[in-house]
Enzyme design. Structure first.
Site, mmCIF file in Angstrom:
data_model
loop_
_atom_site.group_PDB
_atom_site.id
_atom_site.type_symbol
_atom_site.label_atom_id
_atom_site.label_comp_id
_atom_site.label_asym_id
_atom_site.label_seq_id
_atom_site.Cartn_x
_atom_site.Cartn_y
_atom_site.Cartn_z
ATOM 1 N N ASN A 100 28.860 -39.477 -0.962
ATOM 2 C CA ASN A 100 28.428 -38.864 0.462
ATOM 3 C C ASN A 100 26.921 -39.803 0.552
ATOM 4 O O ASN A 100 26.087 -39.620 0.175
ATOM 5 C CB ASN A 100 28.083 -37.557 0.540
ATOM 6 N N TRP A 101 27.247 -40.916 1.373
ATOM 7 C CA TRP A 101 26.159 -41.790 1.694
ATOM 8 C C TRP A 101 25.010 -41.378 2.466
ATOM 9 O O TRP A 101 23.901 -41.962 2.565
ATOM 10 C CB TRP A 101 26.636 -43.206 2.040
ATOM 11 N N LYS A 102 25.515 -40.242 3.235
ATOM 12 C CA LYS A 102 24.629 -39.742 4.131
ATOM 13 C C LYS A 102 23.875 -40.704 5.114
ATOM 14 O O LYS A 102 24.785 -41.643 5.448
ATOM 15 C CB LYS A 102 23.256 -38.906 3.249
ATOM 16 N N HIS A 127 28.549 -29.657 5.582
ATOM 17 C CA HIS A 127 27.466 -29.960 4.550
ATOM 18 C C HIS A 127 26.239 -28.956 5.123
ATOM 19 O O HIS A 127 25.983 -28.882 5.989
ATOM 20 C CB HIS A 127 27.167 -31.418 4.666
ATOM 21 N N GLU A 159 23.408 -29.673 5.042
ATOM 22 C CA GLU A 159 22.458 -30.432 5.785
ATOM 23 C C GLU A 159 22.779 -30.300 7.306
ATOM 24 O O GLU A 159 22.137 -30.324 8.294
ATOM 25 C CB GLU A 159 22.234 -32.051 5.330
ATOM 26 N N GLU A 175 28.309 -26.796 -3.484
ATOM 27 C CA GLU A 175 26.955 -27.366 -3.652
ATOM 28 C C GLU A 175 25.872 -26.322 -3.394
ATOM 29 O O GLU A 175 25.573 -26.018 -2.383
ATOM 30 C CB GLU A 175 26.970 -28.535 -2.530
ATOM 31 N N GLY A 187 19.822 -33.343 -4.097
ATOM 32 C CA GLY A 187 18.754 -34.212 -3.952
ATOM 33 C C GLY A 187 17.449 -33.941 -4.729
ATOM 34 O O GLY A 187 16.545 -34.442 -4.588
ATOM 35 N N SER A 237 22.923 -33.218 -7.299
ATOM 36 C CA SER A 237 22.440 -34.020 -8.343
ATOM 37 C C SER A 237 23.175 -34.479 -9.744
ATOM 38 O O SER A 237 22.936 -34.535 -10.764
ATOM 39 C CB SER A 237 21.300 -33.434 -8.884
ATOM 40 N N GLY A 246 25.579 -37.418 -3.784
ATOM 41 C CA GLY A 246 24.786 -38.076 -2.728
ATOM 42 C C GLY A 246 23.994 -39.581 -3.230
ATOM 43 O O GLY A 246 24.799 -40.538 -3.464
ATOM 44 N N GLY A 247 22.977 -39.213 -3.663
ATOM 45 C CA GLY A 247 21.895 -40.399 -4.310
ATOM 46 C C GLY A 247 22.713 -41.275 -5.415
ATOM 47 O O GLY A 247 22.666 -42.479 -5.062
HETATM 48 O O1 LIG Z 1 27.124 -34.549 -0.512
HETATM 49 C C1 LIG Z 1 26.217 -34.608 -1.604
HETATM 50 C C2 LIG Z 1 25.211 -33.692 -1.982
HETATM 51 O O2 LIG Z 1 24.344 -33.309 -0.805
HETATM 52 C C3 LIG Z 1 24.663 -33.871 -3.096
HETATM 53 O O3 LIG Z 1 23.657 -34.774 -3.150
HETATM 54 P P1 LIG Z 1 22.836 -35.522 -4.567
HETATM 55 O O4 LIG Z 1 24.042 -36.007 -5.388
HETATM 56 O O5 LIG Z 1 21.952 -36.390 -4.012
HETATM 57 O O6 LIG Z 1 21.997 -34.209 -4.923
#
Ligand SMILES: O=C[C@H](O)COP(=O)(O)O
Length: 250
Positions: A9-11, A94, A96, A166, A172, A212, A233-234
């Site tokens: 998920n690149w956000k 999600h 967010e 999640e 994150g 994470s 994500g990251g």
């Molecule tokens: O969609 C992915 C998640 O929000 C996890 O993000 P993260 O891997 O940066 O903690």
């Protein structure tokens, strides 16, 4: 046997040219027999990515959709539009989006129905806030969110849903849930699906862990019997790291 699914998920990261360069670099490497590899990118990168991913094993996903097909909804994108671009997956609910864009369980459910209407596989996110975990409400929150998201789905549709568990406090932050804790909650979520449908349907649903996840911990999660992949994500933003995640899921 459920097929593992790694979804990046690149956000709100990467321009179109950066997205194209990423795909060129992971092609052939983030493609592993027996693992679904998915990149969920910002809308503007989807046309280029779906084109570049043609003929590969990499699926392309959006990070959101509107539940209506068309209408006066300034700034929104619908399932019809995503399907027209050959997008295959869509992240729904999600944390967010729930936190910053006021998405309720009811909206999440409408979006899940919209995804199925247009042949998109929904990746439905559920998970508790830190204060909910501390109040021992983790399972209750996951039960409520999962039950609402699945409302009105046939067993056949339900079996195709990907759930991403999640815990919000792990997103994150570098504070990942232990594999054992994630397994405990994910096994519980599978039981919720048994209650809503039946064992066969619940056995088909793929449930990811997210929060994470990194190349150095992916294997611990995937070794758990109920964890079928990760929503990342990251660590999905760098080609080398994304390749390691997909290869680590084998
Ligand atoms: O969609 C992915 C998640 O929000 C996890 O993000 P993260 O891997 O940066 O903690």
């Amino acid at each position: 046997m459920r097929k593992p699914i790694i979804a990046g998920n690149w956000k709100m990261f990467k321009t179109v040219s950066e997205a194209e360069a990423f795909l060129a670099e992971v092609k052939g490497k983030a493609e592993v027999e027996g693992v679904d590899s998915v990149i969920c990118a910002p809308y503007i990168a989807l046309p280029a990515l779906t084109k570049a991913a043609q003929g590969t094993k990499i699926g392309i996903g959006a990070q959101n959709l509107h539940f209506e097909d068309n209408g006066a909804y300034t700034g929104e994108i619908s399932g019809i539009m995503l399907k027209d671009l050959n997008v295959s997956y869509v992240i729904i609910g999600h944390s967010e989006r729930r936190a910053y864009f006021a998405e309720t369980d009811e909206i999440v459910n409408k979006k899940v129905h919209a995804a199925f209407k247009h042949g998109l596989t929904p990746i439905v996110c559920v998970g508790e806030k830190l204060e909910e975990r501390e109040a021992d409400q983790t399972k209750n929150v996951c039960n409520v969110q999962t039950t609402a998201a699945f409302q009105g789905l046939s067993a056949e549709q339900a079996a195709q849903v990907v759930i991403a568990y999640e815990p919000i406090w792990a997103i994150g932050t570098g504070k990942s849930s232990t594999a054992a804790d994630a397994e405990d909650v994910i096994a519980y979520i599978r039981d919720v699906v048994v209650g809503l449908y039946n064992q066969e349907t619940a056995d088909a649903v793929r449930i990811q862990y997210g929060g994470s996840v990194k190349p150095n911990n992916i294997k611990e999660y995937l070794a758990q019997p109920n964890i079928d992949g990760a929503l990342v994500g990251g660590a999905s933003l760098e080609p080398a790291s994304y390749i390691e995640l997909v290869q680590g899921a084998k």
